[in-house]
Every structure is written in C-alpha cells, then in structure tokens.
Design an enzyme around this catalytic site. Structure first.
Site, mmCIF file in Angstrom:
data_model
loop_
_atom_site.group_PDB
_atom_site.id
_atom_site.type_symbol
_atom_site.label_atom_id
_atom_site.label_comp_id
_atom_site.label_asym_id
_atom_site.label_seq_id
_atom_site.Cartn_x
_atom_site.Cartn_y
_atom_site.Cartn_z
ATOM 1 N N ASP A 9 0.866 -1.166 0.000
ATOM 2 C CA ASP A 9 0.000 0.000 0.000
ATOM 3 C C ASP A 9 0.912 1.229 0.000
ATOM 4 O OD1 ASP A 9 -2.358 1.670 0.510
ATOM 5 O OD2 ASP A 9 -1.573 1.834 2.556
ATOM 6 N N SER A 44 -2.888 0.110 -4.212
ATOM 7 C CA SER A 44 -3.363 1.321 -3.549
ATOM 8 C C SER A 44 -4.772 1.690 -3.987
ATOM 9 C CB SER A 44 -2.404 2.483 -3.874
ATOM 10 O OG SER A 44 -2.919 3.719 -3.435
#
Length: 270
Positions: A9, A44
């Site tokens: 992430d 993401s």
C-alpha cells in the site's frame, strides 16, 4: 519455497506522512528483488497516474493494483478493468448527493471527476491524489469506465457512514475506509486481494509466496490473503489483528526494513 511477490500500500505504508520514501535505499532493494526473481506490486486506492509518478524509472517494469483493484496494470499493459454499470452508478450517486458534509470523486479510467462547486481546499487536496482530475458541473455519468467512488468527510463521521452505506448500498458497492476522513466505495469482489490474485495467476505465484503491507480498511483482504502480511506500526488495532506480522512505522521506513529481511532470508523468511 521463497518469496516471489511483494505488494505495498502507499499512503501510511510505503510513503511517509510527507508522501516521500527513501528512493536511494529502495532502488538498491529493487535491483536485488529483480536478481532474486521477486515481483514488486503497488496496491493502492489511489489513481494509476498518481501511483506511477512515484516510480518514474521503473513504472514500465512493475505492476499496479490501482483504485483498490479496479484497474490492474502490469509492465505497462492493461490486465484488468472493473466497471460500474450506468444504472448502479446513478443509484449510488443519487444517494450520495443526499448526504451532508460528503465530497465525492468518481474514479474513472481516463480521469477522476469532482464538482467545480466544491471548496478550493478540497479540490487542491484531490489534485494531490488524482493527477488527472476533471472539474464538472454535475455527476452525470461521464464517458468513461468508472471503477470506484471516493468520499471525503469529517473523521468523526466515517464509522457511521461506513455502517449506513453498507446497508443502503448492499450488493451494489462496498464501503471501505481508506485513511483519515476518506471512504472508498468499491464494486463487490473488486479489491486489492482480487487484483493480486489476478497477477498471481498470471505468474504462477502461491499465496504462501506473497508479502503484503498495509495500514487501512482497504488493505484487509490482501492482508488476509498473503502468507506473510504486515500491518504498519501506525495502523489501527483492527488492522493489526488481521495481519500476521507487524512492520515498523511508515515514517521510519518500516516497509523497507522488512524488505531487507526478505532479501537477506532473515526471520520470518528463513
């Protein structure tokens, strides 16, 4: 059995709070990853065009699971696009426009879309995350493939909104927390773990050969899926409970510290 895929992430995880990372240190690690046959994936909730801007030297070599899995790009090639139907889009937008204190960005393949009438502060903030952002007069369905809808609201409203949207939009979209004051609405089953699964099948990589890092609600599925999942020190307790391991703080290069352990075969990667 070694590690073959590392997925990170970005906000609150790979990036520090100033939206930076140690580029020189990571560049050395990336060369070692390539030498060891380890794939690097950026997973993401953010827009693909924003994500690739962080990796200008290698953006055509690595893979991106963008918009929380709505768009998967590998080695500069389209692998997967989700799409919200026009009817579903209209249903969701009509409900969202009835909510006070909620700013909306509809997330498409060509652009993100938000209202000209929103505050300048919000539009400036949105532009940080959406490198292609079009200001529109209304939220009529654009001539684009819509992957996701992002919401911005006061922090103290997030939990209640997550609960209410889960009921109202059941079967149409799934609300997930994506950071301070942010909620993403994703298509059911279209999340980061699904994007990783698509790439794993392409490359023949097992879950037990995957390392994932995250700090938010939209990381939950990929933290559950990976054999080696790491919640950041700065993650909420509920995310730490999902992950199998914990990495250091995002402001102290916690992800890069763990990547060193992967590359050197240190615990838990013996």
């Amino acid at each position: 059995m070694g590690i073959k895929l590392i997925a990170v992430d970005m906000d609150g995880t790979f990036l520090d709070d100033s939206k930076n990372y140690n580029r020189a240190r990571f560049a050395k690690q990336y060369e070692q990853m390539k030498a060891q046959g380890i794939r690097f994936v950026v997973a993401s909730g953010n827009q693909y065009f924003q994500l690739k801007s962080f990796f200008p030297e290698i953006d055509r070599e690595i893979s991106f699971v963008a918009d929380n899995g709505g768009w998967v790009v590998s080695e500069d090639k389209d692998i997967f696009n989700a799409e919200l139907s026009r009817q579903e889009y209209n249903t969701v937008i009509d409900h969202l426009l009835s909510l006070p204190h909620v700013d909306i960005i509809t997330c498409g393949k060509r652009n993100g879309y938000t209202l000209k009438s929103y505050s300048e502060d919000f539009k400036q903030m949105a532009a940080m995350y959406y490198h292609r952002l079009e200001l529109v007069e209304h939220f009529g369905h654009p001539d684009d493939v819509i992957f996701k809808i992002a919401l911005n609201l006061p922090d103290d409203m997030v939990e209640d909104l997550l609960d209410s949207l889960a009921v109202v939009l059941n079967g149409v979209m799934v609300p997930v927390s994506s950071g301070h004051g942010s909620v993403d609405l994703i298509i059911p089953g279209v999340h980061k773990a699904n994007g990783l699964r698509i790439l794993q099948e392409k490359w023949g990589i097992k879950d037990s050969e995957v390392v994932t890092f995250g700090d938010g609600g939209n990381d939950a599925e990929m933290l559950r899926q990976a054999g080696y999942s790491f919640a950041m020190e700065n993650a909420p307790e509920k995310i730490k409970k999902i992950a199998r391991f914990q990495a250091g703080h995002n402001n102290r290069e916690g992800v890069l510290d763990v990547i060193d352990k992967v590359l050197n075969g240190e615990a838990p990667f013996h």
